[in-house]
Design a protein around this motif. Sequence first.
Motif, PDB file in Angstrom:
ATOM      1  N   THR A  39      53.859  67.746  17.242  1.00  0.00           N
ATOM      2  CA  THR A  39      54.920  67.667  18.249  1.00  0.00           C
ATOM      3  C   THR A  39      54.967  68.908  19.132  1.00  0.00           C
ATOM      4  N   GLY A  40      54.844  70.084  18.544  1.00  0.00           N
ATOM      5  CA  GLY A  40      54.909  71.325  19.315  1.00  0.00           C
ATOM      6  C   GLY A  40      53.794  71.418  20.352  1.00  0.00           C
ATOM      7  N   MET A  41      52.582  71.102  19.933  1.00  0.00           N
ATOM      8  CA  MET A  41      51.455  71.152  20.873  1.00  0.00           C
ATOM      9  C   MET A  41      51.559  70.053  21.924  1.00  0.00           C
ATOM     10  N   LEU A  42      51.995  68.866  21.516  1.00  0.00           N
ATOM     11  CA  LEU A  42      52.168  67.776  22.483  1.00  0.00           C
ATOM     12  C   LEU A  42      53.227  68.133  23.525  1.00  0.00           C
ATOM     13  N   ALA A  98      58.318  58.034  22.362  1.00  0.00           N
ATOM     14  CA  ALA A  98      57.446  56.859  22.454  1.00  0.00           C
ATOM     15  C   ALA A  98      56.185  57.050  21.620  1.00  0.00           C
ATOM     16  N   PHE A  99      55.608  58.258  21.652  1.00  0.00           N
ATOM     17  CA  PHE A  99      54.406  58.513  20.858  1.00  0.00           C
ATOM     18  C   PHE A  99      54.701  58.323  19.371  1.00  0.00           C
ATOM     19  N   GLN A 100      55.808  58.877  18.905  1.00  0.00           N
ATOM     20  CA  GLN A 100      56.147  58.753  17.485  1.00  0.00           C
ATOM     21  C   GLN A 100      56.405  57.292  17.097  1.00  0.00           C
ATOM     22  N   LEU A 101      57.060  56.542  17.968  1.00  0.00           N
ATOM     23  CA  LEU A 101      57.288  55.119  17.690  1.00  0.00           C
ATOM     24  C   LEU A 101      55.970  54.339  17.651  1.00  0.00           C
ATOM     25  N   LEU A 107      52.116  46.967  13.432  1.00  0.00           N
ATOM     26  CA  LEU A 107      51.488  45.737  13.916  1.00  0.00           C
ATOM     27  C   LEU A 107      50.068  45.916  14.418  1.00  0.00           C
ATOM     28  N   LEU A 108      49.858  46.921  15.253  1.00  0.00           N
ATOM     29  CA  LEU A 108      48.540  47.163  15.831  1.00  0.00           C
ATOM     30  C   LEU A 108      48.108  48.598  15.591  1.00  0.00           C
ATOM     31  N   PRO A 109      47.033  48.786  14.855  1.00  0.00           N
ATOM     32  CA  PRO A 109      46.544  50.164  14.701  1.00  0.00           C
ATOM     33  C   PRO A 109      45.844  50.611  15.998  1.00  0.00           C
ATOM     34  N   ILE A 110      46.517  51.459  16.738  1.00  0.00           N
ATOM     35  CA  ILE A 110      45.987  51.945  18.019  1.00  0.00           C
ATOM     36  C   ILE A 110      45.640  53.419  17.850  1.00  0.00           C
ATOM     37  N   PRO A 111      44.490  53.851  18.370  1.00  0.00           N
ATOM     38  CA  PRO A 111      44.138  55.270  18.269  1.00  0.00           C
ATOM     39  C   PRO A 111      45.219  56.168  18.910  1.00  0.00           C
ATOM     40  N   SER A 112      45.429  57.311  18.321  1.00  0.00           N
ATOM     41  CA  SER A 112      46.459  58.241  18.802  1.00  0.00           C
ATOM     42  C   SER A 112      46.280  58.594  20.270  1.00  0.00           C
ATOM     43  N   PHE A 113      45.038  58.769  20.719  1.00  0.00           N
ATOM     44  CA  PHE A 113      44.774  59.128  22.105  1.00  0.00           C
ATOM     45  C   PHE A 113      45.322  58.048  23.056  1.00  0.00           C
ATOM     46  N   ILE A 114      45.179  56.785  22.673  1.00  0.00           N
ATOM     47  CA  ILE A 114      45.715  55.684  23.476  1.00  0.00           C
ATOM     48  C   ILE A 114      47.244  55.699  23.416  1.00  0.00           C
ATOM     49  N   ASN A 115      47.785  55.897  22.226  1.00  0.00           N
ATOM     50  CA  ASN A 115      49.243  55.991  22.084  1.00  0.00           C
ATOM     51  C   ASN A 115      49.818  57.119  22.942  1.00  0.00           C
ATOM     52  N   GLN A 116      49.121  58.236  22.979  1.00  0.00           N
ATOM     53  CA  GLN A 116      49.579  59.366  23.783  1.00  0.00           C
ATOM     54  C   GLN A 116      49.599  59.005  25.272  1.00  0.00           C
ATOM     55  N   LYS A 120      52.767  58.699  27.642  1.00  0.00           N
ATOM     56  CA  LYS A 120      52.787  59.484  28.882  1.00  0.00           C
ATOM     57  C   LYS A 120      53.146  58.598  30.065  1.00  0.00           C
ATOM     58  N   GLY A 121      52.607  57.384  30.117  1.00  0.00           N
ATOM     59  CA  GLY A 121      52.930  56.454  31.191  1.00  0.00           C
ATOM     60  C   GLY A 121      54.416  56.129  31.237  1.00  0.00           C
ATOM     61  N   LEU A 122      55.002  55.867  30.072  1.00  0.00           N
ATOM     62  CA  LEU A 122      56.447  55.600  30.011  1.00  0.00           C
ATOM     63  C   LEU A 122      57.250  56.820  30.448  1.00  0.00           C
ATOM     64  N   ALA A 123      56.825  57.973  29.980  1.00  0.00           N
ATOM     65  CA  ALA A 123      57.521  59.217  30.334  1.00  0.00           C
ATOM     66  C   ALA A 123      57.439  59.476  31.833  1.00  0.00           C
ATOM     67  N   MET A 124      56.279  59.230  32.411  1.00  0.00           N
ATOM     68  CA  MET A 124      56.116  59.445  33.850  1.00  0.00           C
ATOM     69  C   MET A 124      57.002  58.500  34.651  1.00  0.00           C
TER      70      MET A 124
END
Length: 149
Positions: A39-42, A98-101, A107-116, A120-124
């Motif tokens: 979280t700190g680095m993100l 959103a990343f933590q959720l 339901l879907l195992p998505i790579p962390s990079f995609i989740n990030q 980011k899209g939602l945050a933007m």
Amino acid sequence: MAKKLKTQVLQFGFIGASNAVVDILSLNILLLIWPTKGTGMLLTFNTISYILAIINSYIWNTKFTFSHRATSDTREMFLFIIQASIALVISNLVFIGAFQLLEVQPLLPIPSFINQNIAKGLAMFLSSTASFLLMRYLVFRKRETRQTE
């Protein structure tokens, strides 16, 4: 009035697209160099990428979208920094939340990079909406002129 608002929204959208490129590109470069789920680095990476995008935003919005209202004085700069700070808080909260959720959803195992990037899209989206409203109605608001009688 409505036409001017539509024009501003379009200009803000184009500038927003350039901000998005700066924001996402810088975040992804940082994530590729230093992959992390911490979280700190993100928060640090998101803040850096957001600041780069907000500098881009200020330059383009003062030259185009709000050029008829921009004065580039101390008051305007102070208000711009306040709105940018509010939008940054929104961006960071949405990005991390959103990343933590997305990371804990089963339901879907998505790579962390995609989740990030999804986060980011939602945050933007949410922070840029707040930013537009704050810039239009606070930073670059139309100054009322007093008529002397």
